[in-house]
Design a protein around this motif. Structure first.
Motif, PDB file in Angstrom:
ATOM      1  N   THR A 322       0.841  -1.210   0.000  1.00 38.51           N
ATOM      2  CA  THR A 322       0.000   0.000   0.000  1.00 38.51           C
ATOM      3  C   THR A 322       0.865   1.246   0.000  1.00 38.51           C
ATOM      4  OG1 THR A 322      -1.868  -1.068   1.108  1.00 38.51           O
ATOM      5  CG2 THR A 322      -1.694   1.330   1.325  1.00 38.51           C
ATOM      6  N   GLN A 323       0.559   2.183  -0.897  1.00 33.27           N
ATOM      7  CA  GLN A 323       1.364   3.385  -1.060  1.00 33.27           C
ATOM      8  C   GLN A 323       0.718   4.577  -0.340  1.00 33.27           C
ATOM      9  OE1 GLN A 323       4.305   3.291  -2.581  1.00 33.27           O
ATOM     10  NE2 GLN A 323       3.991   1.102  -3.021  1.00 33.27           N
ATOM     11  N   PRO A 324       1.539   5.536   0.092  1.00 33.71           N
ATOM     12  CA  PRO A 324       0.969   6.757   0.692  1.00 33.71           C
ATOM     13  C   PRO A 324       0.112   7.515  -0.323  1.00 33.71           C
ATOM     14  CG  PRO A 324       3.311   7.049   0.236  1.00 33.71           C
ATOM     15  CD  PRO A 324       3.014   5.601   0.020  1.00 33.71           C
ATOM     16  N   MET A 369      18.393  -3.326   3.486  1.00 36.62           N
ATOM     17  CA  MET A 369      17.243  -3.212   2.572  1.00 36.62           C
ATOM     18  C   MET A 369      17.524  -2.196   1.475  1.00 36.62           C
ATOM     19  SD  MET A 369      14.084  -3.121   5.276  1.00 36.62           S
ATOM     20  CE  MET A 369      13.934  -4.344   6.564  1.00 36.62           C
ATOM     21  N   GLN A 370      18.348  -1.220   1.784  1.00 39.22           N
ATOM     22  CA  GLN A 370      18.592  -0.116   0.843  1.00 39.22           C
ATOM     23  C   GLN A 370      19.208  -0.603  -0.459  1.00 39.22           C
ATOM     24  OE1 GLN A 370      20.941   2.924   2.669  1.00 39.22           O
ATOM     25  NE2 GLN A 370      20.566   4.433   1.068  1.00 39.22           N
ATOM     26  N   THR A 371      19.922  -1.705  -0.378  1.00 38.65           N
ATOM     27  CA  THR A 371      20.584  -2.232  -1.575  1.00 38.65           C
ATOM     28  C   THR A 371      19.678  -3.162  -2.389  1.00 38.65           C
ATOM     29  OG1 THR A 371      21.508  -4.088  -0.314  1.00 38.65           O
ATOM     30  CG2 THR A 371      22.828  -2.062  -0.439  1.00 38.65           C
ATOM     31  N   SER A 372      18.516  -3.480  -1.825  1.00 41.79           N
ATOM     32  CA  SER A 372      17.591  -4.403  -2.509  1.00 41.79           C
ATOM     33  C   SER A 372      16.782  -3.655  -3.561  1.00 41.79           C
ATOM     34  CB  SER A 372      16.665  -5.060  -1.486  1.00 41.79           C
ATOM     35  OG  SER A 372      15.645  -5.783  -2.144  1.00 41.79           O
ATOM     36  N   ASP A 373      16.582  -4.283  -4.711  1.00 41.42           N
ATOM     37  CA  ASP A 373      15.788  -3.675  -5.777  1.00 41.42           C
ATOM     38  C   ASP A 373      14.337  -3.453  -5.346  1.00 41.42           C
ATOM     39  OD1 ASP A 373      17.965  -3.612  -7.416  1.00 41.42           O
ATOM     40  OD2 ASP A 373      17.468  -5.471  -8.476  1.00 41.42           O
ATOM     41  N   SER A 374      13.851  -4.281  -4.416  1.00 39.83           N
ATOM     42  CA  SER A 374      12.454  -4.147  -3.971  1.00 39.83           C
ATOM     43  C   SER A 374      12.203  -2.836  -3.245  1.00 39.83           C
ATOM     44  CB  SER A 374      12.089  -5.308  -3.038  1.00 39.83           C
ATOM     45  OG  SER A 374      12.194  -6.539  -3.726  1.00 39.83           O
ATOM     46  N   PHE A 375      13.270  -2.239  -2.702  1.00 39.73           N
ATOM     47  CA  PHE A 375      13.126  -1.003  -1.947  1.00 39.73           C
ATOM     48  C   PHE A 375      13.524   0.225  -2.766  1.00 39.73           C
ATOM     49  CE2 PHE A 375      13.068  -4.157   1.324  1.00 39.73           C
ATOM     50  CZ  PHE A 375      12.222  -3.636   2.297  1.00 39.73           C
ATOM     51  N   ARG A 376      13.745   0.018  -4.033  1.00 37.52           N
ATOM     52  CA  ARG A 376      14.093   1.141  -4.911  1.00 37.52           C
ATOM     53  C   ARG A 376      12.897   1.452  -5.814  1.00 37.52           C
ATOM     54  NH1 ARG A 376      20.199  -0.534  -6.950  1.00 37.52           N
ATOM     55  NH2 ARG A 376      21.210  -0.377  -4.899  1.00 37.52           N
ATOM     56  N   PRO A 377      12.326   2.655  -5.689  1.00 39.01           N
ATOM     57  CA  PRO A 377      11.164   2.995  -6.531  1.00 39.01           C
ATOM     58  C   PRO A 377      11.570   3.152  -7.990  1.00 39.01           C
ATOM     59  CG  PRO A 377      11.907   4.918  -5.295  1.00 39.01           C
ATOM     60  CD  PRO A 377      12.709   3.766  -4.781  1.00 39.01           C
ATOM     61  N   ASN A 378      10.797   2.544  -8.890  1.00 37.88           N
ATOM     62  CA  ASN A 378      11.036   2.715 -10.319  1.00 37.88           C
ATOM     63  C   ASN A 378      10.074   3.757 -10.872  1.00 37.88           C
ATOM     64  OD1 ASN A 378       8.522   1.390 -10.701  1.00 37.88           O
ATOM     65  ND2 ASN A 378       9.585  -0.609 -10.590  1.00 37.88           N
ATOM     66  N   ASP A 379      10.169   4.039 -12.150  1.00 39.79           N
ATOM     67  CA  ASP A 379       9.341   5.077 -12.768  1.00 39.79           C
ATOM     68  C   ASP A 379       7.860   4.732 -12.702  1.00 39.79           C
ATOM     69  OD1 ASP A 379      11.535   6.579 -13.327  1.00 39.79           O
ATOM     70  OD2 ASP A 379      11.731   5.862 -15.401  1.00 39.79           O
ATOM     71  N   SER A 380       7.531   3.457 -12.821  1.00 38.39           N
ATOM     72  CA  SER A 380       6.135   3.032 -12.787  1.00 38.39           C
ATOM     73  C   SER A 380       5.506   3.321 -11.415  1.00 38.39           C
ATOM     74  CB  SER A 380       6.030   1.542 -13.108  1.00 38.39           C
ATOM     75  OG  SER A 380       4.698   1.091 -12.965  1.00 38.39           O
ATOM     76  N   ILE A 381       6.242   2.970 -10.373  1.00 35.27           N
ATOM     77  CA  ILE A 381       5.750   3.227  -9.012  1.00 35.27           C
ATOM     78  C   ILE A 381       5.668   4.726  -8.757  1.00 35.27           C
ATOM     79  CG2 ILE A 381       6.310   3.009  -6.568  1.00 35.27           C
ATOM     80  CD1 ILE A 381       5.239   0.478  -7.766  1.00 35.27           C
ATOM     81  N   LYS A 382       6.657   5.450  -9.210  1.00 38.26           N
ATOM     82  CA  LYS A 382       6.676   6.906  -9.021  1.00 38.26           C
ATOM     83  C   LYS A 382       5.461   7.552  -9.680  1.00 38.26           C
ATOM     84  CE  LYS A 382       9.744  10.879  -9.603  1.00 38.26           C
ATOM     85  NZ  LYS A 382      11.056  11.333 -10.124  1.00 38.26           N
ATOM     86  N   GLU A 383       5.130   7.123 -10.896  1.00 39.56           N
ATOM     87  CA  GLU A 383       3.975   7.665 -11.602  1.00 39.56           C
ATOM     88  C   GLU A 383       2.682   7.343 -10.858  1.00 39.56           C
ATOM     89  OE1 GLU A 383       1.652   9.591 -14.381  1.00 39.56           O
ATOM     90  OE2 GLU A 383       3.847   9.612 -14.158  1.00 39.56           O
TER      91      GLU A 383
END
Length: 394
Positions: A322-324, A369-383
């Motif tokens: 769930t996103q803010p 966690m910071q190095t995990s791809d799951s915790f890095r927002p991509n463009d799709s999530i950002k949009e």
């Protein structure tokens, strides 16, 4: 019951018409359909009353605002005489012409009789020119909680007000001495004055200065009320507040204001609605808003949280990821719509809590966690996250 016409349509003005335009239009219609010009014409009489009702609402800023927002329901015109919204007394189908004249003295030449109409002097009027005094209105303010607004509530007020004198029973006459015909107007309640103008002699009809328009004078004034028929007292009044009212609304109870002199028409009780702030919920019309500050682990893993409603709490499922900024809608958990069917919703505005301080172990875990791809927002999530924010500026 026949459907009422739009009040703006009745007066033939636009919804942006000024107070002067409304008054001018009403005066023109009142002259056209005045009973003295149309004796025995029931259709003209109904149009006269219809115009008076429209003017009663539209010339009053508070009533006009309620009418613009809620239509006839907001001024007692759609739900019968039991509606708490006062329309100036026009819910009574038995209202007489004299009642209308007494309500609009500024339009009808400053008196309550039917024939004067300022300097127009229709003449030939056989209707009695006498009037009944009207008591002034009283105003009170009531504070309501969201729970009271949701269900409706009965409130009691102890009012300091003018009430009929118990010694003379409101007549103003001592010991049942009664009243006698006014020697000045001979019982008509009005006098005719002649005034010379460049167009000739004009006649105007005004309230009799001796009897004040009643047509009668008291023989012996009551010693307790000095002939007024009213004394200062108090009364406990119960008011039923309907569900769904809002801040700034004004309800009206006819006849619960100050008593009128000489058993005249009592004024109204006007109740202004004020809302008490709720510690959890924010009102937005019929909807309610709850700001949910979600713990990060629940936002990431999913779970269930308790959400406060007006009168209880409900459990809400939180999806993983769930996103803010996400809005959860709980249908039917808002406020009832005033004078209509249906209920608003409870909107849950989701925010994510980011810890302000971390222990050493917690900090180490987050750094991993910071190095995990799951915790890095991509463009799709950002949009997805910022799409609603961007719409605010489109």
């Amino acid at each position: 019951m026949a459907q009422k016409r739009d009040f703006y349509e009745v007066l033939g003005v636009s919804k942006t018409a000024s107070a002067d335009e409304i008054k001018k239009s009403y005066r023109k219609l009142a002259i056209k359909y005045h009973p003295d010009r149309n004796p025995g014409d029931k259709e003209a009489e109904e149009k006269f009353k219809e115009a008076a009702e429209a003017y009663d609402v539209l010339h009053d800023p508070d009533k006009r605002a309620r009418y613009d927002q809620f239509g006839h329901a907001g001024v007692g015109g759609a739900s019968g005489n039991g509606s708490p919204f006062g329309g100036g007394g026009f819910g009574d189908e038995n209202m007489s012409m004299d009642d209308i004249f007494s309500m609009f003295g500024d339009i009808f030449g400053g008196h309550s009789g039917g024939g004067g109409f300022g300097g127009f002097g229709f003449g030939g009027n056989t209707r009695s020119q006498t009037r009944r005094f009207k008591g002034s209105d009283l105003r009170v303010r009531v504070k309501l909680t969201l729970n009271e607004i949701a269900t409706g509530v009965e409130k009691k007020f102890k009012l300091k007000k003018y009430v009929p004198c118990s010694y003379c029973h409101g007549t103003g006459a001592e010991g049942g001495s009664g009243m006698e015909t006014c020697p000045t107007c001979h019982g008509s309640g009005s006098v005719i004055q002649n005034q010379r103008t460049i167009l000739g002699t004009m006649q105007t009809r005004t309230a009799c200065p001796t009897c004040g328009g009643e047509g009668k004078v008291i023989k012996n004034k009551c010693s307790h009320c000095q002939g007024e028929g009213i004394v200062y007292g108090e009364e406990v009044v119960s008011v039923n507040i309907p569900a769904g009212v809002a801040e700034g609304m004004q309800l009206s109870m006819g006849g619960k204001g100050n008593a009128g002199k000489h058993n005249g028409v009592p004024g109204d009780l006007l109740i202004s609605v004020s809302e008490e702030p709720d510690p959890n919920l924010i009102r937005d019309g019929d909807d309610l808003i709850y700001n949910l500050l979600l713990a990060f682990p629940i936002a990431a893993l999913g779970g269930a949280v308790e959400i406060p409603t007006i009168d209880s709490k409900v459990k809400v499922k939180i999806d993983s990821g769930t996103q803010p900024g996400k809005i959860l809608r709980l249908r039917g958990k808002g406020l009832p719509r005033l004078n209509s069917y249906g209920t608003g919703d409870l909107l849950v505005n989701v925010s994510i809590y980011v810890p302000e301080t971390l222990t050493k172990d917690e900090k180490t875990a987050v750094e991993k966690m910071q190095t995990s791809d799951s915790f890095r927002p991509n463009d799709s999530i950002k949009e997805k996250v910022f799409s609603k924010f961007k719409k605010m500026f489109d």
